[in-house]
Scaffold this active site. Structure first.
Site, PDB file in Angstrom:
ATOM      1  N   ASN A 123      -1.576  -0.296   7.406  1.00 50.49           N
ATOM      2  CA  ASN A 123      -0.988  -1.618   7.663  1.00 50.49           C
ATOM      3  C   ASN A 123      -0.135  -2.173   6.521  1.00 50.49           C
ATOM      4  OD1 ASN A 123      -3.090  -2.278   6.007  1.00 50.49           O
ATOM      5  ND2 ASN A 123      -4.112  -3.654   7.441  1.00 50.49           N
ATOM      6  N   GLU A 175      -9.195 -10.809  -7.542  1.00 51.31           N
ATOM      7  CA  GLU A 175      -8.349  -9.618  -7.400  1.00 51.31           C
ATOM      8  C   GLU A 175      -7.266  -9.571  -8.481  1.00 51.31           C
ATOM      9  OE1 GLU A 175      -7.150  -9.831  -3.259  1.00 51.31           O
ATOM     10  OE2 GLU A 175      -9.184  -9.401  -2.578  1.00 51.31           O
ATOM     11  N   THR A 196      -4.675  -8.253  10.512  1.00 50.34           N
ATOM     12  CA  THR A 196      -5.082  -6.952   9.963  1.00 50.34           C
ATOM     13  C   THR A 196      -4.601  -5.793  10.834  1.00 50.34           C
ATOM     14  OG1 THR A 196      -7.072  -8.018   9.083  1.00 50.34           O
ATOM     15  CG2 THR A 196      -7.092  -5.606   9.216  1.00 50.34           C
ATOM     16  N   HIS A 237      -1.507  -5.594   1.456  1.00 52.66           N
ATOM     17  CA  HIS A 237      -2.733  -6.376   1.255  1.00 52.66           C
ATOM     18  C   HIS A 237      -2.367  -7.752   0.718  1.00 52.66           C
ATOM     19  CE1 HIS A 237      -6.716  -7.530  -0.269  1.00 52.66           C
ATOM     20  NE2 HIS A 237      -6.050  -7.986  -1.314  1.00 52.66           N
ATOM     21  N   PHE A 276     -15.100   2.640   7.928  1.00 51.90           N
ATOM     22  CA  PHE A 276     -13.725   2.991   7.577  1.00 51.90           C
ATOM     23  C   PHE A 276     -13.500   3.083   6.068  1.00 51.90           C
ATOM     24  CE2 PHE A 276     -13.631  -1.704   8.186  1.00 51.90           C
ATOM     25  CZ  PHE A 276     -13.129  -2.109   6.947  1.00 51.90           C
ATOM     26  N   ARG A 330       3.290  -7.146   8.778  1.00 53.89           N
ATOM     27  CA  ARG A 330       2.601  -6.120   9.582  1.00 53.89           C
ATOM     28  C   ARG A 330       3.148  -6.089  11.007  1.00 53.89           C
ATOM     29  NH1 ARG A 330      -3.375  -7.719   7.310  1.00 53.89           N
ATOM     30  NH2 ARG A 330      -3.467  -6.324   5.496  1.00 53.89           N
ATOM     31  N   LYS A 354       0.846  -1.198   0.000  1.00 55.08           N
ATOM     32  CA  LYS A 354       0.000   0.000   0.000  1.00 55.08           C
ATOM     33  C   LYS A 354       0.886   1.255   0.000  1.00 55.08           C
ATOM     34  CE  LYS A 354      -3.699  -2.531   2.402  1.00 55.08           C
ATOM     35  NZ  LYS A 354      -4.459  -2.687   3.670  1.00 55.08           N
TER      36      LYS A 354
HETATM   37  P1  IDP Z   1      -7.154  -7.627   5.608  1.00 55.89           P
HETATM   38  O1  IDP Z   1      -6.431  -6.556   4.817  1.00 55.89           O
HETATM   39  O2  IDP Z   1      -6.293  -8.197   6.690  1.00 55.89           O
HETATM   40  O3  IDP Z   1      -7.802  -8.674   4.733  1.00 55.89           O
HETATM   41  P2  IDP Z   1      -9.858  -6.550   6.017  1.00 55.89           P
HETATM   42  O4  IDP Z   1     -10.703  -6.779   7.219  1.00 55.89           O
HETATM   43  O5  IDP Z   1     -10.252  -7.224   4.751  1.00 55.89           O
HETATM   44  O6  IDP Z   1      -8.340  -6.896   6.416  1.00 55.89           O
HETATM   45  O7  IDP Z   1      -9.804  -4.967   5.786  1.00 55.89           O
HETATM   46  C1  IDP Z   1      -9.253  -4.449   4.582  1.00 55.89           C
HETATM   47  C2  IDP Z   1      -8.419  -3.249   4.907  1.00 55.89           C
HETATM   48  O8  IDP Z   1      -9.258  -2.218   5.416  1.00 55.89           O
HETATM   49  C3  IDP Z   1      -7.380  -3.464   6.010  1.00 55.89           C
HETATM   50  O9  IDP Z   1      -6.179  -4.059   5.543  1.00 55.89           O
HETATM   51  C4  IDP Z   1      -7.147  -2.041   6.480  1.00 55.89           C
HETATM   52  O10 IDP Z   1      -6.311  -1.335   5.549  1.00 55.89           O
HETATM   53  C5  IDP Z   1      -8.556  -1.458   6.385  1.00 55.89           C
HETATM   54  N1  IDP Z   1      -9.276  -1.575   7.661  1.00 55.89           N
HETATM   55  C6  IDP Z   1      -9.911  -2.652   8.170  1.00 55.89           C
HETATM   56  N2  IDP Z   1     -10.455  -2.391   9.362  1.00 55.89           N
HETATM   57  C7  IDP Z   1     -10.170  -1.092   9.627  1.00 55.89           C
HETATM   58  C8  IDP Z   1     -10.463  -0.203  10.723  1.00 55.89           C
HETATM   59  O11 IDP Z   1     -11.111  -0.573  11.700  1.00 55.89           O
HETATM   60  N3  IDP Z   1      -9.978   1.065  10.613  1.00 55.89           N
HETATM   61  C9  IDP Z   1      -9.267   1.512   9.547  1.00 55.89           C
HETATM   62  N4  IDP Z   1      -8.977   0.717   8.497  1.00 55.89           N
HETATM   63  C10 IDP Z   1      -9.413  -0.569   8.533  1.00 55.89           C
HETATM   64 MG    MG Z   2      -9.429  -8.595   3.461  1.00 54.85          MG
END
Ligand code: IDP
Ligand code: MG
Length: 149
Positions: free
Chosen positions: A112, A126, A91, A115, A57, A102, A9
């Site tokens: 973070n 994707e 995450t 992805h 978010f 991470r 990212k």
């Molecule tokens: P992942 O990237 O580990 O699969 P997901 O739950 O699919 O996690 O969320 C996608 C992305 O959305 C996360 O990597 C992060 O960048 C963002 N994200 C998820 N939850 C939050 C939050 O509570 N606050 C801010 N950003 C979030």
């Molecule tokens: Mg995800």
């Protein structure tokens, strides 16, 4: 062989982590089938994160992802999707295991660094969003006979 979509990212690109992260996947034994640096257009960010469109978010996530270049990769190998997710870590980087990307390089869930697709179905979807047909390479690599039983 399995393929997964991994994307560094904008925070990871700005912090100069591209080489370190590519190195980790290479050292693991995964094969790079495609890679490019790109500022993502809004449509592809929405497609990528469609499961999160209604989440509170999401607007911040979209702004973050479009804030600068991302580094997009397709990695191939045995169990590539699950292997990459484990290497990426939880995450929330505050809870991600040390040794994961991470866990080693981030602190905030909203920044973070990376992805990775969460299932083979998401990986296929994707990869299809970001790499047009013909952009991913098939080739043999010299380490394959010693990497796999
Ligand atoms: P992942 O990237 O580990 O699969 P997901 O739950 O699919 O996690 O969320 C996608 C992305 O959305 C996360 O990597 C992060 O960048 C963002 N994200 C998820 N939850 C939050 C939050 O509570 N606050 C801010 N950003 C979030
Ligand atoms: Mg995800």
């Amino acid at each position: 062989m399995d393929r997964t979509f991994v994307m560094i990212k904008p925070d990871g690109v700005q912090r100069g982590l591209v080489g370190e992260i590519v190195s980790r996947f290479e050292a693991k034994g995964l094969k790079l089938a495609g890679a490019k640096i790109e500022i993502l257009p809004e449509e592809r960010v929405i497609e990528q994160y469609r499961e999160h469109l209604e989440k509170p978010f999401f607007p911040g996530l979209k702004t973050y992802i479009m804030s600068g270049p991302c580094f997009l990769m397709a990695w191939e190998g045995k169990g590539a999707v699950a292997v990459a997710r484990r290497m990426i870590g939880a995450t929330n980087p505050a809870e991600a295991a040390p040794g994961s990307i991470r866990g080693d390089f981030a602190l905030d869930i909203g920044r973070n660094v990376i992805h990775g697709s969460d299932s083979p179905e998401s990986a296929a979807r994707e990869l299809g969003i970001h790499f047009p047909p013909g952009e991913l390479l098939e080739y043999s690599k010299i380490d394959e006979p010693v990497l796999y039983e």
